[in-house]
Scaffold this motif. Structure first.
Motif, PDB file in Angstrom:
ATOM      1  N   MET A   1     -53.501  66.927  53.953  1.00  0.00           N
ATOM      2  CA  MET A   1     -52.819  67.872  53.092  1.00  0.00           C
ATOM      3  C   MET A   1     -53.839  68.867  52.545  1.00  0.00           C
ATOM      4  N   PRO A   2     -53.533  70.132  52.593  1.00  0.00           N
ATOM      5  CA  PRO A   2     -54.470  71.132  52.081  1.00  0.00           C
ATOM      6  C   PRO A   2     -54.566  71.075  50.558  1.00  0.00           C
ATOM      7  N   LEU A   3     -55.673  71.576  50.057  1.00  0.00           N
ATOM      8  CA  LEU A   3     -55.859  71.627  48.610  1.00  0.00           C
ATOM      9  C   LEU A   3     -54.940  72.678  48.004  1.00  0.00           C
ATOM     10  N   ASN A   4     -54.476  72.403  46.801  1.00  0.00           N
ATOM     11  CA  ASN A   4     -53.635  73.346  46.091  1.00  0.00           C
ATOM     12  C   ASN A   4     -54.490  74.541  45.666  1.00  0.00           C
ATOM     13  N   PRO A   5     -54.141  75.757  46.091  1.00  0.00           N
ATOM     14  CA  PRO A   5     -54.971  76.905  45.737  1.00  0.00           C
ATOM     15  C   PRO A   5     -55.033  77.191  44.241  1.00  0.00           C
ATOM     16  N   ARG A   6     -54.100  76.695  43.452  1.00  0.00           N
ATOM     17  CA  ARG A   6     -54.151  76.893  42.004  1.00  0.00           C
ATOM     18  C   ARG A   6     -55.227  76.012  41.369  1.00  0.00           C
ATOM     19  N   GLU A   7     -55.740  75.030  42.115  1.00  0.00           N
ATOM     20  CA  GLU A   7     -56.809  74.175  41.604  1.00  0.00           C
ATOM     21  C   GLU A   7     -58.179  74.746  41.935  1.00  0.00           C
ATOM     22  N   VAL A  57     -47.326  91.231  36.509  1.00  0.00           N
ATOM     23  CA  VAL A  57     -46.351  91.368  37.586  1.00  0.00           C
ATOM     24  C   VAL A  57     -45.341  90.234  37.449  1.00  0.00           C
ATOM     25  N   PRO A  58     -44.030  90.540  37.470  1.00  0.00           N
ATOM     26  CA  PRO A  58     -43.041  89.461  37.379  1.00  0.00           C
ATOM     27  C   PRO A  58     -43.087  88.567  38.618  1.00  0.00           C
ATOM     28  N   LEU A  59     -42.808  87.287  38.405  1.00  0.00           N
ATOM     29  CA  LEU A  59     -42.794  86.310  39.495  1.00  0.00           C
ATOM     30  C   LEU A  59     -41.386  85.750  39.667  1.00  0.00           C
ATOM     31  N   TYR A  60     -40.976  85.639  40.905  1.00  0.00           N
ATOM     32  CA  TYR A  60     -39.641  85.158  41.238  1.00  0.00           C
ATOM     33  C   TYR A  60     -39.750  83.925  42.125  1.00  0.00           C
ATOM     34  N   ALA A  61     -38.786  83.034  41.968  1.00  0.00           N
ATOM     35  CA  ALA A  61     -38.720  81.835  42.804  1.00  0.00           C
ATOM     36  C   ALA A  61     -37.337  81.748  43.426  1.00  0.00           C
ATOM     37  N   TYR A  62     -37.313  81.281  44.652  1.00  0.00           N
ATOM     38  CA  TYR A  62     -36.068  80.953  45.345  1.00  0.00           C
ATOM     39  C   TYR A  62     -36.127  79.454  45.582  1.00  0.00           C
ATOM     40  N   VAL A  63     -35.205  78.721  44.981  1.00  0.00           N
ATOM     41  CA  VAL A  63     -35.219  77.265  45.053  1.00  0.00           C
ATOM     42  C   VAL A  63     -33.934  76.802  45.722  1.00  0.00           C
ATOM     43  N   HIS A  64     -34.082  76.354  46.954  1.00  0.00           N
ATOM     44  CA  HIS A  64     -32.939  75.840  47.706  1.00  0.00           C
ATOM     45  C   HIS A  64     -33.512  75.012  48.849  1.00  0.00           C
ATOM     46  N   SER A  65     -33.513  73.703  48.697  1.00  0.00           N
ATOM     47  CA  SER A  65     -34.128  72.793  49.666  1.00  0.00           C
ATOM     48  C   SER A  65     -35.605  73.107  49.849  1.00  0.00           C
ATOM     49  N   GLY A  66     -36.251  73.498  48.800  1.00  0.00           N
ATOM     50  CA  GLY A  66     -37.660  73.869  48.814  1.00  0.00           C
ATOM     51  C   GLY A  66     -37.877  75.011  47.835  1.00  0.00           C
ATOM     52  N   ILE A  67     -39.119  75.427  47.710  1.00  0.00           N
ATOM     53  CA  ILE A  67     -39.453  76.510  46.792  1.00  0.00           C
ATOM     54  C   ILE A  67     -40.248  77.556  47.537  1.00  0.00           C
ATOM     55  N   LEU A 122     -46.901  76.185  48.853  1.00  0.00           N
ATOM     56  CA  LEU A 122     -45.634  75.583  48.428  1.00  0.00           C
ATOM     57  C   LEU A 122     -44.655  75.397  49.576  1.00  0.00           C
ATOM     58  N   THR A 123     -44.664  76.311  50.544  1.00  0.00           N
ATOM     59  CA  THR A 123     -43.723  76.234  51.666  1.00  0.00           C
ATOM     60  C   THR A 123     -44.285  75.446  52.850  1.00  0.00           C
ATOM     61  N   GLY A 124     -45.509  74.954  52.729  1.00  0.00           N
ATOM     62  CA  GLY A 124     -46.092  74.157  53.805  1.00  0.00           C
ATOM     63  C   GLY A 124     -46.625  74.987  54.957  1.00  0.00           C
ATOM     64  N   GLU A 125     -46.827  76.274  54.738  1.00  0.00           N
ATOM     65  CA  GLU A 125     -47.337  77.143  55.797  1.00  0.00           C
ATOM     66  C   GLU A 125     -48.864  77.097  55.803  1.00  0.00           C
ATOM     67  N   THR A 126     -49.388  75.890  56.069  1.00  0.00           N
ATOM     68  CA  THR A 126     -50.821  75.679  56.148  1.00  0.00           C
ATOM     69  C   THR A 126     -51.144  75.112  57.520  1.00  0.00           C
ATOM     70  N   TYR A 127     -52.345  75.369  57.972  1.00  0.00           N
ATOM     71  CA  TYR A 127     -52.694  75.021  59.343  1.00  0.00           C
ATOM     72  C   TYR A 127     -54.018  74.284  59.406  1.00  0.00           C
ATOM     73  N   GLY A 149     -56.793  73.640  56.071  1.00  0.00           N
ATOM     74  CA  GLY A 149     -56.686  74.411  54.846  1.00  0.00           C
ATOM     75  C   GLY A 149     -56.529  75.896  55.082  1.00  0.00           C
ATOM     76  N   PHE A 150     -56.091  76.279  56.285  1.00  0.00           N
ATOM     77  CA  PHE A 150     -55.886  77.687  56.584  1.00  0.00           C
ATOM     78  C   PHE A 150     -54.463  78.082  56.230  1.00  0.00           C
ATOM     79  N   TYR A 151     -54.320  79.279  55.679  1.00  0.00           N
ATOM     80  CA  TYR A 151     -53.007  79.778  55.297  1.00  0.00           C
ATOM     81  C   TYR A 151     -52.552  80.875  56.240  1.00  0.00           C
ATOM     82  N   SER A 152     -52.961  80.776  57.476  1.00  0.00           N
ATOM     83  CA  SER A 152     -52.567  81.728  58.510  1.00  0.00           C
ATOM     84  C   SER A 152     -52.594  80.990  59.831  1.00  0.00           C
ATOM     85  N   ASN A 153     -51.692  81.351  60.725  1.00  0.00           N
ATOM     86  CA  ASN A 153     -51.755  80.754  62.049  1.00  0.00           C
ATOM     87  C   ASN A 153     -52.370  81.730  63.050  1.00  0.00           C
ATOM     88  N   ASP A 154     -53.001  82.760  62.542  1.00  0.00           N
ATOM     89  CA  ASP A 154     -53.720  83.722  63.378  1.00  0.00           C
ATOM     90  C   ASP A 154     -54.983  83.028  63.882  1.00  0.00           C
TER      91      ASP A 154
END
Length: 181
Positions: A1-7, A57-67, A122-127, A149-154
């Motif tokens: 599991m990748p490290l949380n970038p907020r940490e 900057v305002p922050l928005y969340a979409y919460v529906h079977s995930g965040i 948060l969405t699991g888009e880590t590689y 711990g990469f946040y791109s699949n490039d």
């Protein structure tokens, strides 16, 4: 599991949550929470009164079977909404970039970048990638190294950060000649 970038110690923006709407498991050292949007607005007004220059900057969340989170609205009144703001002060920008005449733009860029990375977490888009070598004698693959711990699949972005320009990506169709003895 990748490290949380907020940490990460390299976070420059502060996420201000309204009514304990934490993303993930908890609040992080440089994040704050407020009872309601009035308290948040009072805090921001207090920063201005003390002469603190900042971008929010305002922050928005979409919460529906995930965040998933964004600095722009998702346009869904049922499953999304504003949960707080991200702020970045001139002092934080100067700390990151030195004496900066275009600090407001850099503050917005910092916020956008940090929120984009946090959303990917948060969405699991880590590689992760693994490097294997093939032994022609034993005809077996051996794991040589793994990096994650990469946040791109490039692939170029991932590999160049690890190997510089000293790598070659091969397609499955190119593997066979390397396996022949």
């Amino acid at each position: 599991m990748p490290l949380n970038p907020r940490e990460n110690d390299c976070n420059y923006c502060t996420i201000c949550y309204v009514r304990n709407r934490y993303l993930g498991s908890s609040k992080y050292d440089n994040d704050m929470d407020f009872a309601d949007s009035d308290d948040l607005n009072d805090y921001l007004a207090g920063l201005k009164d003390r002469g603190t220059e900042f971008v929010s900057v305002p922050l928005y969340a979409y919460v529906h079977s995930g965040i998933t989170i964004s600095t722009g609205s998702f346009g869904n009144p049922w499953d999304s909404g504003c949960f707080g703001v991200a702020i970045c002060t001139k002092e934080q920008v100067v700390e990151a970039f030195g004496n900066d005449t275009d600090w407001q733009q850099h503050a917005e860029d910092i916020i956008e970048g940090e929120i984009e990375i946090y959303d990917k977490f948060l969405t699991g888009e880590t590689y992760i990638y693994s490097i294997y070598s093939y032994d022609k004698v034993t005809k077996e693959w051996t794991l040589e190294d793994t990096c994650g711990g990469f946040y791109s699949n490039d692939e170029d972005e991932m590999f160049s950060s690890y190997f510089g320009n000293n790598y070659r990506i091969i397609d499955e169709s190119e593997v066979e000649p390397y396996m022949r003895s």
